[in-house]
Design an enzyme around this catalytic site. Structure first.
Site, PDB file in Angstrom:
ATOM      1  N   LYS A   1      71.608 -17.067 -14.225  1.00  0.00           N
ATOM      2  CA  LYS A   1      71.015 -17.492 -15.496  1.00  0.00           C
ATOM      3  C   LYS A   1      72.147 -17.740 -16.477  1.00  0.00           C
ATOM      4  O   LYS A   1      73.255 -17.203 -16.330  1.00  0.00           O
ATOM      5  CB  LYS A   1      70.073 -16.418 -16.062  1.00  0.00           C
ATOM      6  CG  LYS A   1      68.977 -16.953 -16.945  1.00  0.00           C
ATOM      7  CD  LYS A   1      67.839 -17.594 -16.160  1.00  0.00           C
ATOM      8  CE  LYS A   1      66.692 -17.976 -17.073  1.00  0.00           C
ATOM      9  NZ  LYS A   1      65.540 -18.492 -16.314  1.00  0.00           N
TER      10      LYS A   1
ATOM     11  N   GLY B   1      51.365 -16.976 -26.450  1.00  0.00           N
ATOM     12  CA  GLY B   1      52.382 -17.997 -26.293  1.00  0.00           C
ATOM     13  C   GLY B   1      51.837 -19.209 -25.567  1.00  0.00           C
ATOM     14  O   GLY B   1      51.600 -19.170 -24.362  1.00  0.00           O
ATOM     15  N   VAL B   2      51.590 -20.290 -26.312  1.00  0.00           N
ATOM     16  CA  VAL B   2      51.031 -21.504 -25.701  1.00  0.00           C
ATOM     17  C   VAL B   2      52.007 -22.667 -25.890  1.00  0.00           C
ATOM     18  O   VAL B   2      51.642 -23.750 -26.316  1.00  0.00           O
ATOM     19  CB  VAL B   2      49.627 -21.835 -26.262  1.00  0.00           C
ATOM     20  CG1 VAL B   2      48.600 -20.878 -25.712  1.00  0.00           C
ATOM     21  CG2 VAL B   2      49.609 -21.816 -27.794  1.00  0.00           C
ATOM     22  N   GLY B   3      53.247 -22.393 -25.550  1.00  0.00           N
ATOM     23  CA  GLY B   3      54.286 -23.417 -25.628  1.00  0.00           C
ATOM     24  C   GLY B   3      54.371 -24.213 -24.345  1.00  0.00           C
ATOM     25  O   GLY B   3      53.371 -24.678 -23.810  1.00  0.00           O
TER      26      GLY B   3
ATOM     27  N   VAL C   1      54.790 -23.631 -21.168  1.00  0.00           N
ATOM     28  CA  VAL C   1      53.985 -23.216 -20.015  1.00  0.00           C
ATOM     29  C   VAL C   1      52.579 -22.814 -20.427  1.00  0.00           C
ATOM     30  O   VAL C   1      51.596 -23.181 -19.783  1.00  0.00           O
ATOM     31  CB  VAL C   1      54.668 -22.052 -19.268  1.00  0.00           C
ATOM     32  CG1 VAL C   1      53.770 -21.531 -18.140  1.00  0.00           C
ATOM     33  CG2 VAL C   1      56.015 -22.481 -18.719  1.00  0.00           C
ATOM     34  N   GLY C   2      52.473 -22.063 -21.514  1.00  0.00           N
ATOM     35  CA  GLY C   2      51.187 -21.494 -21.912  1.00  0.00           C
ATOM     36  C   GLY C   2      50.097 -22.517 -22.135  1.00  0.00           C
ATOM     37  O   GLY C   2      48.943 -22.312 -21.745  1.00  0.00           O
ATOM     38  N   HIS C   3      50.441 -23.666 -22.741  1.00  0.00           N
ATOM     39  CA  HIS C   3      49.387 -24.644 -23.016  1.00  0.00           C
ATOM     40  C   HIS C   3      48.889 -25.292 -21.723  1.00  0.00           C
ATOM     41  O   HIS C   3      47.710 -25.675 -21.622  1.00  0.00           O
ATOM     42  CB  HIS C   3      49.871 -25.695 -24.021  1.00  0.00           C
ATOM     43  CG  HIS C   3      50.611 -26.853 -23.451  1.00  0.00           C
ATOM     44  ND1 HIS C   3      51.950 -26.797 -23.126  1.00  0.00           N
ATOM     45  CD2 HIS C   3      50.211 -28.119 -23.130  1.00  0.00           C
ATOM     46  CE1 HIS C   3      52.342 -27.961 -22.647  1.00  0.00           C
ATOM     47  NE2 HIS C   3      51.302 -28.776 -22.637  1.00  0.00           N
TER      48      HIS C   3
END
Length: 356
Positions: free
Chosen positions: A80, A180-182, A184-186
């Site tokens: 990472k 969290g709907v950024g 991935v979340g959305h």
């Protein structure tokens, strides 16, 4: 261009501190393991409070990537990188190219991709200086946005948890709370709505919430994660930054299952025991969110979406294997996942590697 390199055995194989004064780049690359192959993992661009905080993050994330690739069945190790700074103000083509030169200098031991604060277009710029980049745009031979299969794999893990807990993989009628709907979340909201689930969301960014509401006006919104975890939900899905499961949240969490796409959801060792003591089934994050690494890894062989999705679908069976191992060995799922990943890495070591 300067770099500090040190070894942190027996944990990480290599950690590289990168600084390029002309571009303003300050970055850290962590390679946890190359036992199974080159270390693959994304680049996080984030305004860390200190270099120590950035180092802690990259060490945790790179270890998680090694375990993730092992359980995903990929011939890859784990690494990472973090770039210290605010991507909204500090990210420039010059900085990304300087970063690419550092990745190139590792000779293929580390392969980078997108993460929080970096995007497909950024990887295209990094690739102008580096051969070891995935998550590139389709125009440049890449797979595009890896969030698609990250969300899909999380859904498959959630379905495995549902089958383990309730006897059916169906999520129809279940209530899932997503923090969290950024990136991935959305997409996970889209998948869950298609499966007939009820969805409750929260996000610190109002525009992220508004995007979901435009597409799915039936989704319920709560003001913050603290409210969400106290809500009547069946599944809690952390999909933002790590540490969502901690000494404050676990005692008041009302969900029966935790299954989300965020990395490093357990704030510290012992939280997995607290979840188990409360009878909450926890799907280890690096097991269920491995769809993204599966997608970008497929890029290394000439990307084929259907082939990558087929492999990501196996997250269902891997999650089931982890949960069943946890029951058999009488340990929390997080411990079972670690044991399974460690056994796969140990089995791959040659005598020469094991003795080094």
């Amino acid at each position: 261009m300067t770099a500090r390199v040190f070894t942190t055995k027996p944990w990480h194989e290599q950690v590289v501190f990168c600084h390029d004064e002309p571009s303003g780049l300050t970055a850290i690359i962590g390679i946890y393991s190359t036992t199974l192959g080159p270390a693959l993992g994304g680049t996080r661009f984030y305004p860390f409070e200190s270099e120590d905080a950035a180092l802690a993050d990259v060490l945790n994330l790179s270890k998680g990537m090694a375990y993730k690739t092992a359980l995903a069945g990929l011939p890859l190790g784990g690494g990472k990188a973090v770039i210290i700074g605010d991507p909204a103000t500090d990210k420039t083509p010059e900085l990304l190219r300087a970063y690419g030169r550092y990745v190139q200098s590792l000779g293929g031991r580390y392969i980078t991709a997108c993460d929080v604060g970096t995007f497909v277009a950024d990887m295209d710029i990094v690739a102008t200086e580096c051969d070891y980049v995935t998550g590139r745009s389709q125009e440049h031979g890449g797979a595009g946005d890896s969030s698609i299969l990250t969300a899909y794999g999380t859904l498959r893990g959630m379905q495995a948890c549902a089958e383990h807990r309730w006897g059916s993989s169906s999520l129809r009628g279940r209530t899932v709370g997503i923090s969290g709907v950024g990136k991935v979340g959305h997409l996970l909201v889209d998948d869950l709505i298609e499966q007939g689930a009820h969805v409750v969301i929260t996000d610190v960014k109002e525009r992220a919430v508004e995007r979901v509401q435009r597409n799915h006006p039936e989704v319920h919104v709560v003001p913050d994660t603290a409210t969400l975890i106290r809500s009547d939900i069946d599944v809690f899905a952390p999909c933002a930054l790590g540490g969502a499961l901690n000494d404050d949240s676990v005692p008041v969490l009302r969900a029966s299952i935790v299954c989300g796409a965020a990395n490093n959801q357990l704030a510290h060792p012992g939280v997995e025991q607290d979840l188990a003591a409360r009878g909450i089934l926890y799907a280890p994050d690096y097991v269920v969110n491995s769809g993204g690494v599966i997608q970008v890894a497929d890029e290394l062989h000439g990307f084929n979406f259907n082939r990558a999705k087929d492999l990501a679908s196996k997250i269902f069976s891997t999650t089931k294997e982890v949960l069943e191992l946890a029951d058999t060995e009488g340990v929390p799922p997080a411990t079972a996942a670690d044991r399974l990943a460690e056994r796969r890495m140990a089995a791959a070591r040659t005598p020469a590697t094991a003795a080094s």
